[in-house]
Structures are given as C-alpha cells and as structure tokens.
Write a protein that holds these residues in place. Sequence first.
Motif, PDB file in Angstrom:
ATOM      1  N   TYR A  67      29.980  24.716 -47.827  1.00  0.00           N
ATOM      2  CA  TYR A  67      29.031  25.763 -47.422  1.00  0.00           C
ATOM      3  C   TYR A  67      27.752  25.737 -48.252  1.00  0.00           C
ATOM      4  O   TYR A  67      26.708  26.260 -47.820  1.00  0.00           O
ATOM      5  N   VAL A  68      27.799  25.148 -49.446  1.00  0.00           N
ATOM      6  CA  VAL A  68      26.618  25.093 -50.312  1.00  0.00           C
ATOM      7  C   VAL A  68      25.565  24.142 -49.730  1.00  0.00           C
ATOM      8  O   VAL A  68      24.363  24.347 -49.901  1.00  0.00           O
ATOM      9  N   PHE A  69      26.015  23.119 -49.023  1.00  0.00           N
ATOM     10  CA  PHE A  69      25.119  22.071 -48.542  1.00  0.00           C
ATOM     11  C   PHE A  69      24.412  22.503 -47.259  1.00  0.00           C
ATOM     12  O   PHE A  69      24.971  23.217 -46.431  1.00  0.00           O
ATOM     13  N   ASP A  70      23.184  22.019 -47.099  1.00  0.00           N
ATOM     14  CA  ASP A  70      22.441  22.279 -45.868  1.00  0.00           C
ATOM     15  C   ASP A  70      22.942  21.394 -44.731  1.00  0.00           C
ATOM     16  O   ASP A  70      22.834  21.758 -43.558  1.00  0.00           O
ATOM     17  N   GLY A  71      23.449  20.230 -45.094  1.00  0.00           N
ATOM     18  CA  GLY A  71      23.948  19.302 -44.083  1.00  0.00           C
ATOM     19  C   GLY A  71      25.131  18.524 -44.605  1.00  0.00           C
ATOM     20  O   GLY A  71      25.249  18.287 -45.813  1.00  0.00           O
ATOM     21  N   VAL A  72      26.026  18.150 -43.694  1.00  0.00           N
ATOM     22  CA  VAL A  72      27.206  17.363 -44.054  1.00  0.00           C
ATOM     23  C   VAL A  72      27.350  16.224 -43.047  1.00  0.00           C
ATOM     24  O   VAL A  72      27.366  16.455 -41.827  1.00  0.00           O
ATOM     25  N   ILE A  73      27.438  14.990 -43.570  1.00  0.00           N
ATOM     26  CA  ILE A  73      27.682  13.804 -42.747  1.00  0.00           C
ATOM     27  C   ILE A  73      29.044  13.247 -43.134  1.00  0.00           C
ATOM     28  O   ILE A  73      29.290  12.971 -44.319  1.00  0.00           O
ATOM     29  N   GLU A  74      29.930  13.092 -42.155  1.00  0.00           N
ATOM     30  CA  GLU A  74      31.265  12.564 -42.401  1.00  0.00           C
ATOM     31  C   GLU A  74      31.336  11.104 -41.944  1.00  0.00           C
ATOM     32  O   GLU A  74      30.793  10.752 -40.896  1.00  0.00           O
ATOM     33  N   MET A  75      32.045  10.270 -42.723  1.00  0.00           N
ATOM     34  CA  MET A  75      32.246   8.869 -42.369  1.00  0.00           C
ATOM     35  C   MET A  75      33.721   8.539 -42.529  1.00  0.00           C
ATOM     36  O   MET A  75      34.350   8.931 -43.516  1.00  0.00           O
ATOM     37  N   GLU A  76      34.276   7.815 -41.544  1.00  0.00           N
ATOM     38  CA  GLU A  76      35.705   7.491 -41.593  1.00  0.00           C
ATOM     39  C   GLU A  76      35.992   6.311 -40.680  1.00  0.00           C
ATOM     40  O   GLU A  76      35.152   5.896 -39.876  1.00  0.00           O
ATOM     41  N   PHE A  77      37.225   5.750 -40.803  1.00  0.00           N
ATOM     42  CA  PHE A  77      37.697   4.765 -39.840  1.00  0.00           C
ATOM     43  C   PHE A  77      38.158   5.485 -38.587  1.00  0.00           C
ATOM     44  O   PHE A  77      38.691   6.598 -38.655  1.00  0.00           O
ATOM     45  N   ASP A  78      37.950   4.860 -37.435  1.00  0.00           N
ATOM     46  CA  ASP A  78      38.545   5.360 -36.205  1.00  0.00           C
ATOM     47  C   ASP A  78      40.031   5.018 -36.250  1.00  0.00           C
ATOM     48  O   ASP A  78      40.410   3.842 -36.243  1.00  0.00           O
ATOM     49  N   GLU A  79      40.884   6.036 -36.306  1.00  0.00           N
ATOM     50  CA  GLU A  79      42.321   5.816 -36.498  1.00  0.00           C
ATOM     51  C   GLU A  79      42.941   5.010 -35.364  1.00  0.00           C
ATOM     52  O   GLU A  79      43.786   4.138 -35.589  1.00  0.00           O
ATOM     53  N   ASN A  80      42.551   5.287 -34.129  1.00  0.00           N
ATOM     54  CA  ASN A  80      43.124   4.565 -32.990  1.00  0.00           C
ATOM     55  C   ASN A  80      42.820   3.072 -33.064  1.00  0.00           C
ATOM     56  O   ASN A  80      43.697   2.231 -32.842  1.00  0.00           O
ATOM     57  N   MET A  81      41.577   2.742 -33.403  1.00  0.00           N
ATOM     58  CA  MET A  81      41.206   1.338 -33.535  1.00  0.00           C
ATOM     59  C   MET A  81      41.872   0.702 -34.756  1.00  0.00           C
ATOM     60  O   MET A  81      42.309  -0.453 -34.720  1.00  0.00           O
ATOM     61  N   ALA A  82      41.957   1.468 -35.845  1.00  0.00           N
ATOM     62  CA  ALA A  82      42.573   0.956 -37.077  1.00  0.00           C
ATOM     63  C   ALA A  82      44.038   0.620 -36.845  1.00  0.00           C
ATOM     64  O   ALA A  82      44.556  -0.377 -37.378  1.00  0.00           O
ATOM     65  N   ASN A  83      44.722   1.452 -36.052  1.00  0.00           N
ATOM     66  CA  ASN A  83      46.136   1.190 -35.753  1.00  0.00           C
ATOM     67  C   ASN A  83      46.327  -0.096 -34.967  1.00  0.00           C
ATOM     68  O   ASN A  83      47.416  -0.695 -34.979  1.00  0.00           O
ATOM     69  N   LEU A  84      45.273  -0.521 -34.275  1.00  0.00           N
ATOM     70  CA  LEU A  84      45.315  -1.777 -33.522  1.00  0.00           C
ATOM     71  C   LEU A  84      44.775  -2.948 -34.337  1.00  0.00           C
ATOM     72  O   LEU A  84      44.633  -4.057 -33.824  1.00  0.00           O
ATOM     73  N   GLY A  85      44.468  -2.679 -35.598  1.00  0.00           N
ATOM     74  CA  GLY A  85      43.967  -3.741 -36.476  1.00  0.00           C
ATOM     75  C   GLY A  85      42.493  -4.019 -36.319  1.00  0.00           C
ATOM     76  O   GLY A  85      42.009  -5.075 -36.749  1.00  0.00           O
ATOM     77  N   ILE A  86      41.746  -3.079 -35.713  1.00  0.00           N
ATOM     78  CA  ILE A  86      40.299  -3.268 -35.525  1.00  0.00           C
ATOM     79  C   ILE A  86      39.568  -2.257 -36.411  1.00  0.00           C
ATOM     80  O   ILE A  86      39.596  -1.050 -36.140  1.00  0.00           O
ATOM     81  N   PRO A  87      38.944  -2.722 -37.477  1.00  0.00           N
ATOM     82  CA  PRO A  87      38.338  -1.800 -38.455  1.00  0.00           C
ATOM     83  C   PRO A  87      36.961  -1.290 -38.041  1.00  0.00           C
ATOM     84  O   PRO A  87      35.933  -1.730 -38.559  1.00  0.00           O
ATOM     85  N   ILE A  88      36.941  -0.382 -37.092  1.00  0.00           N
ATOM     86  CA  ILE A  88      35.676   0.212 -36.656  1.00  0.00           C
ATOM     87  C   ILE A  88      35.495   1.548 -37.363  1.00  0.00           C
ATOM     88  O   ILE A  88      36.383   2.398 -37.359  1.00  0.00           O
ATOM     89  N   ARG A  89      34.324   1.730 -37.976  1.00  0.00           N
ATOM     90  CA  ARG A  89      34.022   2.986 -38.660  1.00  0.00           C
ATOM     91  C   ARG A  89      33.273   3.925 -37.714  1.00  0.00           C
ATOM     92  O   ARG A  89      32.731   3.489 -36.704  1.00  0.00           O
ATOM     93  N   ARG A  90      33.228   5.182 -38.091  1.00  0.00           N
ATOM     94  CA  ARG A  90      32.457   6.134 -37.315  1.00  0.00           C
ATOM     95  C   ARG A  90      31.895   7.205 -38.240  1.00  0.00           C
ATOM     96  O   ARG A  90      32.437   7.448 -39.321  1.00  0.00           O
TER      97      ARG A  90
END
Length: 246
Positions: free
Chosen positions: A174-197
């Motif tokens: 709540y202190v921040f004016d903006g929040v950007i989240e970055m992570e692996f797409d779990e569905n793609m990761a489970n298939l062995g494809i390392p796509i980030r989002r």
Amino acid sequence: MEFLKCEVLNEILPTGLPYGYLVLINGDIGMGKTLLVKIIAKSAIQRGDSVLYVAFDDDPAAIMEDLGTNNVFIIDGFNLSDRYRVKNPNIVDYITDLEPSQFIGKINNAVQGRSIKVLVVDSLNDLIVNVEPRALLILLKQLKALSRRYGLLTLTVAHTTTEDVSNLMSNLEYVFDGVIEMEFDENMANLGIPIRRMRIKRMRGIAHSLNWFYFTTSRGNIVPVDVNEVRNMLKSVLESMGVQLK
C-alpha cells in the motif's frame, strides 16, 4: 504529470511511468526484474535524463557495462568492504552500513545537484533482511517523500523468493504508488516451457491494463511472446505424436 515512456511496457502501461512515483517490481529470482529496470533506465538515459542506481545485487562495473557511463551515477552497496571498493567517477557514494538513515541520507545527497530523474534500488532485500518491519516501513515512506520532492521515478526491486519476504512485501504494498509483478506462467512451466509474464498490479490514478504480458528474454532484452500461438504449436506437436488433447 510527466511520464517516462518505455517500449516494453507500452502494451500494459501505454501512458508510461509517472515521475514522482515510488514503484515496486517484485517476483522470484530470475524473472527479469533487474533486466526490466535496466531497460527502463536506458529509456530515461536516451531521453537525456540522469539515473541514480543504488547497487546492492550487481557490481557497479556490470551496471556501467549495461547502461554506459553517460548520465549514470551509482551508489555502491555491492562492495560493503573498503577493501574491495573501486574508484570510478560514476560511483558517487558507498553504502557502508545497512542502516535506513544512512541509506536515505546518501540518496538525498547524491540526488542534489545532479538533475537525477530516475532512481533505481536493486534490490531492497539487503535492507529487508537487516531491519525490522517498522523501520522498513519508515524507510519506504521516506523514499516516497524523496520521490515527490525531487520528481523522481523511483524503481525498487524485491526478490520475493521466500514466504517471509513475500508476506512482508504484500503487507507493505500500500505504500507504493505502483506495483509490477513478474513470474513464470505456471501452465507453461509445467509443460517445460519457461515463459515469463508480468502485469501492472496497481498504478495509482493511471489507466493501465490488468492483463498479463507474456515474454521471454534474449540478448539483454524483453521479447513479447504470443502464448496462444505457443499453446497451438504445442497442441499440434502433441497431436502429431498421437496425444489427443481435450
């Protein structure tokens, strides 16, 4: 309000990032957070802005290799020992103690007289693990006040790899004016494809997309990925192998 446009964020934040804002970029290690802040910093440098980079996670030499030396100033928190410090005109100060008042004081001193427009703190984790939550809250509010006072776009990185750090940063979002989240797409990761989002979780008072932006990294850049196209290609390959998907 003045904005910094960055091509890689155009799809999810077409207005650009506002100067005077304190922005958190969080996610697990290896998601591309440092790459993103460096791309944003390069956009600022290209438009003639000066960047102050507080380096905890990366050697100042590597930062200068990536960003160049024009309009780049560094506070070195990577080499905490006097023994390993490197003298360089781009290094304007050194963090010698992981103590909030020193941290804020050195940023305040470095900003004055240098026309700094973008401040990068990469990352907050050294401070997160060394100060109590109340002190961290005060530090973040002081950083936000500095951003307002000097019209800085302040980009802070947090590696939310452990549950403790993730929970703490969630409580402080709540202190921040903006929040950007970055992570692996779990569905793609489970298939062995390392796509980030990544997505803009919040950007106060600014129109932005709530959709995920899918990407991979290549040669120091963030490259968009059409995840539906990847899924269709994968489906075709599996079906050619006799695997029927519902």
